[in-house]
Write a protein that holds these residues in place. Structure first.
Motif, short mmCIF file in Angstrom:
data_model
loop_
_atom_site.label_atom_id
_atom_site.label_comp_id
_atom_site.label_asym_id
_atom_site.label_seq_id
_atom_site.Cartn_x
_atom_site.Cartn_y
_atom_site.Cartn_z
N ALA A 202 40.86 -7.79 -0.22
CA ALA A 202 41.12 -6.76 -1.23
C ALA A 202 40.60 -7.21 -2.60
O ALA A 202 39.96 -6.44 -3.32
N VAL A 203 40.88 -8.46 -2.95
CA VAL A 203 40.42 -9.00 -4.23
C VAL A 203 38.89 -9.03 -4.26
O VAL A 203 38.26 -8.67 -5.26
N GLY A 204 38.29 -9.47 -3.14
CA GLY A 204 36.84 -9.55 -3.07
C GLY A 204 36.18 -8.19 -3.22
O GLY A 204 35.18 -8.05 -3.94
N LYS A 205 36.73 -7.18 -2.58
CA LYS A 205 36.18 -5.83 -2.69
C LYS A 205 36.30 -5.30 -4.10
O LYS A 205 35.41 -4.63 -4.62
N GLU A 206 37.44 -5.61 -4.75
CA GLU A 206 37.65 -5.14 -6.12
C GLU A 206 36.64 -5.78 -7.06
O GLU A 206 36.12 -5.13 -7.97
N LYS A 207 36.34 -7.07 -6.84
CA LYS A 207 35.36 -7.76 -7.68
C LYS A 207 33.98 -7.14 -7.51
O LYS A 207 33.22 -7.00 -8.48
N ILE A 208 33.66 -6.74 -6.28
CA ILE A 208 32.37 -6.12 -6.03
C ILE A 208 32.27 -4.78 -6.75
O ILE A 208 31.26 -4.45 -7.38
N ILE A 209 33.36 -4.01 -6.70
CA ILE A 209 33.39 -2.69 -7.35
C ILE A 209 33.26 -2.83 -8.86
O ILE A 209 32.57 -2.05 -9.53
N ARG A 210 33.93 -3.85 -9.42
CA ARG A 210 33.94 -4.04 -10.87
C ARG A 210 32.67 -4.71 -11.39
O ARG A 210 32.42 -4.71 -12.58
N LYS A 211 31.88 -5.28 -10.50
CA LYS A 211 30.68 -5.99 -10.91
C LYS A 211 29.71 -5.04 -11.61
O LYS A 211 29.36 -4.01 -11.06
#
Length: 298
Positions: free
Chosen positions: A281-290
């Motif tokens: 979940a954290v990894g996906k959020e980082k990708i979205i926010r990138k």
């Protein structure tokens, strides 16, 4: 020519045992490099007391599983580069010799060895390692990805070896990379047409009885890694493979009547699962926010 890299941090209690075992090998590496993350103890002094062993010190906060190994590989000499962790000790004098055997096939780019549990390993830890590191060797190619899923990319830099010429074709280790740089390297090798080998006769002693918190943190990091590189890995979910491991270990513990170990294993699996899911979940959020167009440094 063969090189060996060992990343260290406060390894005073372990480095002598490791280097003694390396020096006793039938094939002693030609260049041995200790990459130390600014230890507070005598790790560097002890390592430098061994003839032929070089040391390189980096700032502790700059350590990165992918980047630090890349830095070391650029520094060490050899057509084949071996990696060991400070708590992994060759089980016999033929470790290096056996680890190099699969390279007789020119398509083999990476080899990893068999991890045997230490004497103090819990029974569930022993069984997990028996599942992950069986007695039979194997060699994998891109043709095995569909059949094995993410297991095709399983590899470990706890005890591994790389063919330098093949390594250079994939651009080296991912950097930065907080964990699983070995899995991503194996993935890139297979997709580039190389092979990855598991050599069961190259044996080291290595295991951990992790606390639930440590297991959670480790698997959270793995979850973030899997989310970040999901498109590149592009293999069937690890859930099926994880289910097979859990079923195999749980059944064996029940057959042995190890009820306490079974309970501990179930709770341990819970910590793994929660960590993995939170990490994803954290990894996906980082990708979205990138920010769009801002590529990760490689």
């Amino acid at each position: 020519m063969v090189g060996l890299v060992v990343p260290t941090l406060n390894a005073e209690k372990e480095i002598r045992t490791l280097l003694d075992a390396v020096m006793a090998q039938t094939r002693v590496p030609d260049d041995i490099l200790i990459v130390d993350s600014s230890s507070d103890d005598d790790t560097v002094r002890i390592a430098e007391s061994y003839p032929g062993v070089r040391t390189m010190t980096i700032r502790r906060e700059n350590f990165d599983h992918g980047g630090t190994r890349q830095l070391a590989l650029d520094e060490v000499e050899g057509d084949f580069i071996l990696f060991l962790t400070q708590d992994a000790v060759p089980a016999d004098e033929h470790y290096v010799e056996n680890l190099l055997v699969p390279f007789a096939d020119p398509l083999v780019a990476m080899v990893y060895g068999r991890q045997l549990p230490k004497p103090n390993a819990r029974r569930c830890v022993q069984l997990v390692q028996k599942y992950n590191y069986p007695s039979k060797s194997n060699v994998r190619s891109a043709d095995d990805i569909e059949r094995l899923g993410i297991k095709a990319f399983f590899a470990s830099d706890v005890c591994s070896a790389y063919r330098r010429s093949a390594y250079e074709t994939i651009g080296g280790f991912p950097r930065p990379c907080a964990t699983n740089e070995d899995m991503l390297a194996a993935c890139r090798f297979l997709r580039a047409g190389h092979k990855v080998a598991y050599e069961s006769n190259a044996r080291i002693m290595h295991s951990h009885n992790l606390t639930l918190l440590a297991q959670y943190r480790r698997n959270r990091a793995v979850g973030e890694f899997l989310a970040r590189y999901s498109e590149e890995l592009n293999a069937p979910s690890e859930v099926d493979e994880g289910g097979r491991l859990v079923k195999t270990v749980a059944n064996q513990l029940m057959q042995e009547g190890e009820i306490c170990e079974l309970c501990a294993f179930v709770v341990d699996c819970g910590a793994r699962l929660i960590g993995n899911r939170v990490g994803r979940a954290v990894g996906k959020e980082k990708i979205i926010r990138k920010p769009e167009g801002n590529a990760d440094p490689e």
